[in-house]
Every structure is written in structure tokens, then in C-alpha cells.
Scaffold this motif. Structure first.
Motif, PDB file in Angstrom:
ATOM      1  N   THR A   1       7.216  -1.890  -8.049  1.00 33.06           N
ATOM      2  CA  THR A   1       7.968  -0.659  -8.268  1.00 33.06           C
ATOM      3  C   THR A   1       7.154   0.514  -7.735  1.00 33.06           C
ATOM      4  OG1 THR A   1       9.023  -1.597 -10.221  1.00 33.06           O
ATOM      5  CG2 THR A   1       9.076   0.805  -9.989  1.00 33.06           C
ATOM      6  N   THR A   2       7.769   1.325  -6.858  1.00 30.80           N
ATOM      7  CA  THR A   2       7.070   2.447  -6.238  1.00 30.80           C
ATOM      8  C   THR A   2       7.698   3.764  -6.672  1.00 30.80           C
ATOM      9  OG1 THR A   2       8.446   2.652  -4.258  1.00 30.80           O
ATOM     10  CG2 THR A   2       6.732   0.960  -4.236  1.00 30.80           C
ATOM     11  N   THR A   3       6.885   4.794  -6.739  1.00 34.82           N
ATOM     12  CA  THR A   3       7.380   6.154  -6.945  1.00 34.82           C
ATOM     13  C   THR A   3       7.822   6.699  -5.590  1.00 34.82           C
ATOM     14  OG1 THR A   3       5.144   7.035  -6.690  1.00 34.82           O
ATOM     15  CG2 THR A   3       5.865   6.496  -8.924  1.00 34.82           C
ATOM     16  N   PRO A   4       8.528   7.842  -5.566  1.00 37.88           N
ATOM     17  CA  PRO A   4       9.010   8.365  -4.280  1.00 37.88           C
ATOM     18  C   PRO A   4       7.901   8.515  -3.242  1.00 37.88           C
ATOM     19  CG  PRO A   4      10.046   9.541  -6.083  1.00 37.88           C
ATOM     20  CD  PRO A   4       9.005   8.654  -6.710  1.00 37.88           C
ATOM     21  N   GLY A   5       8.184   8.068  -2.043  1.00 32.98           N
ATOM     22  CA  GLY A   5       7.207   8.165  -0.959  1.00 32.98           C
ATOM     23  C   GLY A   5       7.357   7.017   0.019  1.00 32.98           C
ATOM     24  N   THR A   6       6.268   6.707   0.691  1.00 32.17           N
ATOM     25  CA  THR A   6       6.245   5.678   1.726  1.00 32.17           C
ATOM     26  C   THR A   6       5.260   4.590   1.352  1.00 32.17           C
ATOM     27  OG1 THR A   6       6.837   7.237   3.471  1.00 32.17           O
ATOM     28  CG2 THR A   6       5.755   5.209   4.161  1.00 32.17           C
ATOM     29  N   VAL A   7       5.667   3.331   1.573  1.00 31.44           N
ATOM     30  CA  VAL A   7       4.765   2.205   1.346  1.00 31.44           C
ATOM     31  C   VAL A   7       4.755   1.322   2.584  1.00 31.44           C
ATOM     32  CG1 VAL A   7       5.080   2.212  -1.159  1.00 31.44           C
ATOM     33  CG2 VAL A   7       6.571   0.795   0.269  1.00 31.44           C
ATOM     34  N   HIS A   8       3.642   0.627   2.773  1.00 28.93           N
ATOM     35  CA  HIS A   8       3.519  -0.373   3.829  1.00 28.93           C
ATOM     36  C   HIS A   8       3.257  -1.720   3.187  1.00 28.93           C
ATOM     37  CE1 HIS A   8       2.854   3.266   6.263  1.00 28.93           C
ATOM     38  NE2 HIS A   8       3.285   2.536   7.275  1.00 28.93           N
ATOM     39  N   VAL A   9       3.836  -2.753   3.755  1.00 32.89           N
ATOM     40  CA  VAL A   9       3.690  -4.105   3.243  1.00 32.89           C
ATOM     41  C   VAL A   9       3.123  -4.970   4.352  1.00 32.89           C
ATOM     42  CG1 VAL A   9       4.855  -6.081   2.187  1.00 32.89           C
ATOM     43  CG2 VAL A   9       5.664  -3.753   1.715  1.00 32.89           C
TER      44      VAL A   9
ATOM     45  N   LEU B   1       0.849  -1.193   0.000  1.00 32.39           N
ATOM     46  CA  LEU B   1       0.000   0.000   0.000  1.00 32.39           C
ATOM     47  C   LEU B   1       0.880   1.237   0.000  1.00 32.39           C
ATOM     48  CD1 LEU B   1      -2.780   1.372   0.237  1.00 32.39           C
ATOM     49  CD2 LEU B   1      -2.556   1.179   2.726  1.00 32.39           C
ATOM     50  N   ALA B   2       0.743   2.053  -1.040  1.00 32.27           N
ATOM     51  CA  ALA B   2       1.513   3.291  -1.154  1.00 32.27           C
ATOM     52  C   ALA B   2       0.728   4.439  -0.538  1.00 32.27           C
ATOM     53  CB  ALA B   2       1.829   3.588  -2.612  1.00 32.27           C
ATOM     54  N   THR B   3       1.426   5.289   0.188  1.00 28.43           N
ATOM     55  CA  THR B   3       0.822   6.490   0.771  1.00 28.43           C
ATOM     56  C   THR B   3       0.888   7.618  -0.253  1.00 28.43           C
ATOM     57  OG1 THR B   3       1.532   5.822   2.982  1.00 28.43           O
ATOM     58  CG2 THR B   3       0.917   8.134   2.673  1.00 28.43           C
ATOM     59  N   ALA B   4      -0.278   8.210  -0.577  1.00 27.90           N
ATOM     60  CA  ALA B   4      -0.339   9.280  -1.579  1.00 27.90           C
ATOM     61  C   ALA B   4       0.670  10.380  -1.220  1.00 27.90           C
ATOM     62  CB  ALA B   4      -1.751   9.846  -1.659  1.00 27.90           C
ATOM     63  N   PRO B   5       1.352  10.923  -2.236  1.00 24.05           N
ATOM     64  CA  PRO B   5       1.125  10.757  -3.677  1.00 24.05           C
ATOM     65  C   PRO B   5       1.895   9.607  -4.303  1.00 24.05           C
ATOM     66  CG  PRO B   5       2.752  12.456  -3.326  1.00 24.05           C
ATOM     67  CD  PRO B   5       2.336  11.994  -1.958  1.00 24.05           C
ATOM     68  N   ALA B   6       2.562   8.755  -3.501  1.00 18.76           N
ATOM     69  CA  ALA B   6       3.312   7.632  -4.071  1.00 18.76           C
ATOM     70  C   ALA B   6       2.355   6.635  -4.714  1.00 18.76           C
ATOM     71  CB  ALA B   6       4.130   6.947  -2.978  1.00 18.76           C
ATOM     72  N   THR B   7       2.850   5.920  -5.712  1.00 16.01           N
ATOM     73  CA  THR B   7       2.072   4.890  -6.396  1.00 16.01           C
ATOM     74  C   THR B   7       2.914   3.621  -6.469  1.00 16.01           C
ATOM     75  OG1 THR B   7       2.872   5.592  -8.581  1.00 16.01           O
ATOM     76  CG2 THR B   7       0.821   6.601  -7.779  1.00 16.01           C
ATOM     77  N   VAL B   8       2.271   2.506  -6.774  1.00 19.95           N
ATOM     78  CA  VAL B   8       2.960   1.222  -6.854  1.00 19.95           C
ATOM     79  C   VAL B   8       2.426   0.436  -8.044  1.00 19.95           C
ATOM     80  CG1 VAL B   8       1.335   0.171  -5.227  1.00 19.95           C
ATOM     81  CG2 VAL B   8       3.570  -0.890  -5.615  1.00 19.95           C
ATOM     82  N   ALA B   9       3.336  -0.243  -8.759  1.00 25.69           N
ATOM     83  CA  ALA B   9       2.973  -1.099  -9.891  1.00 25.69           C
ATOM     84  C   ALA B   9       3.656  -2.441  -9.699  1.00 25.69           C
ATOM     85  CB  ALA B   9       3.392  -0.465 -11.209  1.00 25.69           C
ATOM     86  N   VAL B  10       2.926  -3.545  -9.893  1.00 21.50           N
ATOM     87  CA  VAL B  10       3.420  -4.900  -9.637  1.00 21.50           C
ATOM     88  C   VAL B  10       3.606  -5.640 -10.946  1.00 21.50           C
ATOM     89  CG1 VAL B  10       2.801  -7.116  -8.610  1.00 21.50           C
ATOM     90  CG2 VAL B  10       2.395  -5.008  -7.342  1.00 21.50           C
TER      91      VAL B  10
ATOM     92  N   THR C   1      12.244  -0.530  -5.852  1.00 23.16           N
ATOM     93  CA  THR C   1      11.609  -1.744  -6.370  1.00 23.16           C
ATOM     94  C   THR C   1      11.724  -2.831  -5.323  1.00 23.16           C
ATOM     95  OG1 THR C   1      12.088  -1.208  -8.680  1.00 23.16           O
ATOM     96  CG2 THR C   1      11.628  -3.508  -8.158  1.00 23.16           C
ATOM     97  N   LEU C   2      10.602  -3.225  -4.757  1.00 21.59           N
ATOM     98  CA  LEU C   2      10.556  -4.305  -3.782  1.00 21.59           C
ATOM     99  C   LEU C   2      10.501  -5.634  -4.539  1.00 21.59           C
ATOM    100  CD1 LEU C   2       7.968  -2.762  -1.287  1.00 21.59           C
ATOM    101  CD2 LEU C   2      10.473  -2.661  -1.189  1.00 21.59           C
ATOM    102  N   TRP C   3      11.288  -6.591  -4.059  1.00 24.30           N
ATOM    103  CA  TRP C   3      11.455  -7.852  -4.787  1.00 24.30           C
ATOM    104  C   TRP C   3      11.111  -8.999  -3.850  1.00 24.30           C
ATOM    105  CZ3 TRP C   3      16.763  -9.308  -7.468  1.00 24.30           C
ATOM    106  CH2 TRP C   3      16.539 -10.334  -8.389  1.00 24.30           C
ATOM    107  N   LEU C   4      10.073  -9.756  -4.193  1.00 24.28           N
ATOM    108  CA  LEU C   4       9.603 -10.880  -3.382  1.00 24.28           C
ATOM    109  C   LEU C   4       9.958 -12.194  -4.064  1.00 24.28           C
ATOM    110  CD1 LEU C   4       7.861 -12.051  -1.012  1.00 24.28           C
ATOM    111  CD2 LEU C   4       5.892 -11.862  -2.580  1.00 24.28           C
TER     112      LEU C   4
END
Length: 341
Positions: A167-175, A147-156, A245-248
Motif C-alpha cells: 500500500t502506497t501513499t500518493p506519489g510515484t513508486v518503482h518496482v 521503492l517509493a519516491t519521497a514523500p510517498a511511502t509504502v507498507a507491505v 495498493t499493488l497486489w502480487l
């Protein structure tokens, strides 16, 4: 008596009719004196006060005998009463004034408005919220939610080897992990995914590995690509000011083969791309999966050799581990370029 009379009080000027209207009887002066004595002033003491236009003079039998006393006129009595009320109110205003109820604001103050609830902080983010609003990231049988915190976005996107990247844009994400699973952020920011413990009372499968499933609490996947911090047992946070880019991945070993190399028996390990580049999580998960594939490899020297290859030779085609090499400790193995004698 005249002013020159030696029996006249030395501290007073000759009296006139106008003075008589401003003088009080001994009883009035005594009453006012008692009021003044009860008054507490801002400096903390009792300060005698004399009203303007009223002269202080000695009172008592001697004064009454030597000074003719005139009955004050009605105007003078009214002044005494007014002065008495003023002093009494002034002395007791602060002590006796009732407190303003908390529901009533003092005149002229802004009206009270409800305080809005603060925005959720990292410590308040829950796995349920991330799973409900986040994007699923799946590798093998393991699914995480990002989950990306606006204005960040994420694409899988999935990889050909079965791993997956977010792959996330600049910002904060929670997993967040699946319900009951856990996430452990390690010292280098990589993350291990653990399965929930089985409930023996509910008839779950035994944890001896005979079913082909990982034992309870086993490390079944890893996440790399960002410096994660723990928010909850099943939630991590990744701050990425420049994006990341988070890698699982759930698989770390592509192949193994025993052979005779370098003067003795040797195990050739072919790691996955994720295992070569994913830090502490890869080191632990690779060892867990290698021992599950090759139980004969379970020895301290084999683990130190594996860790040494991940650190010093990640791009080598195969990592060759020899069980006959001495157990000299990890630092000595690294100093010997992974081949202690």
C-alpha cells in the motif's frame, strides 16, 4: 590671390594663418585617404570620413600649383599621427582582437560554477538501485522490490491466500524484479513476472516441464493495482496521485474439477481472488497455470470461454468451460454469454 580673383578655386574661402595650421600636405591627405578606404564600418561599406576641423580640398599638381602649400607645424603633424592611429585601431579592433580564452570570463561576468547533476529520471532508475533501497514484496517463490519516491511511502502486508499487497501513499513508486527475472507491463497497466531463461551450456534443467519447474521465460506471477509503465526490462513505474495498493500473486487457480454439465463434459475452474480482479495479467497467468494443471483444456474455445468469464462473470463461484463448444472467436463467445452453440 584675392577672393575675387577668377583663378582662385571657387569652393574655398580666403585662407588665413589659422587655416594653415589645420590644412595638411597632399602626402598627409593621401595617407589618411588610404587608411579610410581600408576601414569597414557597421553598415558594411567603406565610408569616407573627414576628421573634425579638417577641410577637404582638391589635391594634385593643379592644386599644388595654384594654392600655396605651407609645411604643417609640429602640432599639426601630431594631430595627423593621432588621427591615423585612431582610425587604424578603430578599423582593426574587431577583426584583430584576440579571442578571450574559454577559461577566462570577461570582466564583470559572474564566476563560473560547476553545474549540479540532475536528479535521476524514470529512465535512469535501475533494478539494482530499487532492490537495494526498496521494500521486498513476496508471494510464493517470487519477490519484487517496491521503492517509493519521497514523500510517498509504502507498507507491505501478506494475504492469507499467499498473495501480498504493498500500500502506497500518493506519489510515484518503482518496482523491480529479482536479478535475471523480467517485468512486462500490459496495456491495462497490470504486470506479468517472467522467470529468467535457463542456460543450457551451464547444465540447467530442461525446459520441458519434467522437473516441475516453469519453463524459461514463463509467466510465474502477476502484479495489479496500479497503472504501470515499463522503465526497463526488469523495472516498472507506477504513478499514483491518490495512492494505491499493488497486489502480487503467484497462484490463480484454487481448484479444478471435470464433470458432465450443460449437455457434455465440462471443467469447473475455481479462481483465486487475485485472478478475479486483476485484468489482463490475470487472464494470461490464469490460462498459463490452468493448462499446466489440466493439459486437456488447451484449446482455443476453452481459452475464449475462460477470458469471457473473467470479463463478464468474475464473481461466479466456478467458471465452467466446455471443450465441445465450437471455436467461433472471442467476440462471438462474449456475445453468446460465454456459451457458444
Amino acid at each position: 590671390r584675392s577672393a575675387g580673383d577668377p583663378r582662385a578655386p571657387p569652393s574655398h574661402a580666403p585662407h588665413t594663418d589659422a587655416d594653415a595650421l589645420t590644412r595638411d600636405s597632399p602626402r598627409d591627405v593621401g595617407r589618411r585617404h588610404r587608411i579610410v578606404q581600408r576601414c569597414r564600418w557597421p553598415d558594411g561599406g567603406a565610408t569616407p570620413v573627414r576628421a573634425a576641423g579638417v577641410r577637404a580640398r582638391p589635391v594634385g599638381r593643379a592644386a599644388a600649383a595654384s594654392v600655396p602649400v605651407m609645411r604643417p607645424a609640429r602640432a599639426s603633424r601630431a594631430a595627423v599621427v593621432g588621427l591615423t592611429l585612431t582610425l587604424a585601431v578603430g578599423c582593426t579592433a574587431d577583426a584583430d582582437r584576440p579571442a578571450v580564452p574559454s577559461s577566462e570570463a570577461p570582466p564583470g561576468s559572474p564566476a563560473a560554477t560547476p553545474t549540479p547533476a540532475p536528479a535521476p529520471t524514470a529512465g535512469e532508475v535501475t533494478a539494482a538501485h530499487v532492490r537495494a533501497a526498496g521494500v521486498p514484496l513476496t508471494s510464493g517463490d517470487v519477490t519484487l522490490w517496491v521503492l517509493a519516491t519521497a514523500p510517498a511511502t509504502v507498507a507491505v502486508a501478506p494475504d492469507d491466500d499467499g498473495s501480498a499487497r504493498a500500500t502506497t501513499t500518493p506519489g510515484t513508486v518503482h518496482v523491480a524484479a529479482a536479478d535475471g527475472a523480467g517485468l512486462s507491463a500490459l496495456g491495462d497497466g497490470t504486470v506479468l513476472v517472467t522467470v529468467p531463461p535457463r542456460d543450457a551450456s551451464a547444465g540447467d534443467a530442461p525446459a520441458d516441464g519434467t522437473t516441475g519447474e516453469p519453463p524459461p521465460g514463463a509467466e510465474v506471477a502477476g502484479l495489479s493495482g496500479g497503472r504501470a509503465t515499463t522503465v526497463a526490462p526488469d523495472v516498472v513505474r507506477v504513478d499514483a496521485p491518490e495512492g494505491t495498493t499493488l497486489w502480487l500473486a503467484t497462484r490463480t487457480v484454487e481448484a479444478t474439477a471435470w464433470g458432465d454439465r450443460e449437455g457434455g463434459e465440462s471443467l469447473a475452474v475455481t479462481p483465486t481472488a487475485w485472478a478475479r480482479a486483476s485484468g489482463a495479467a490475470a487472464e494470461r497467468l490464469t490460462w498459463t497455470q490452468l493448462v499446466a494443471l489440466e493439459p486437456r483444456a488447451d484449446s482455443p474455445t476453452m481459452r475464449d470461454q475462460l477470458s469471457c468469464h473473467q470479463l463478464g462473470a468474475p464473481d461466479k463461484a466456478t467458471w465452467n468451460l466446455e471443450p465441445w463448444r465450437p471455436d467461433v472467436g472471442w467476440l462471438s463467445v462474449v456475445a453468446a454469454r460465454c456459451n457458444p452453440e
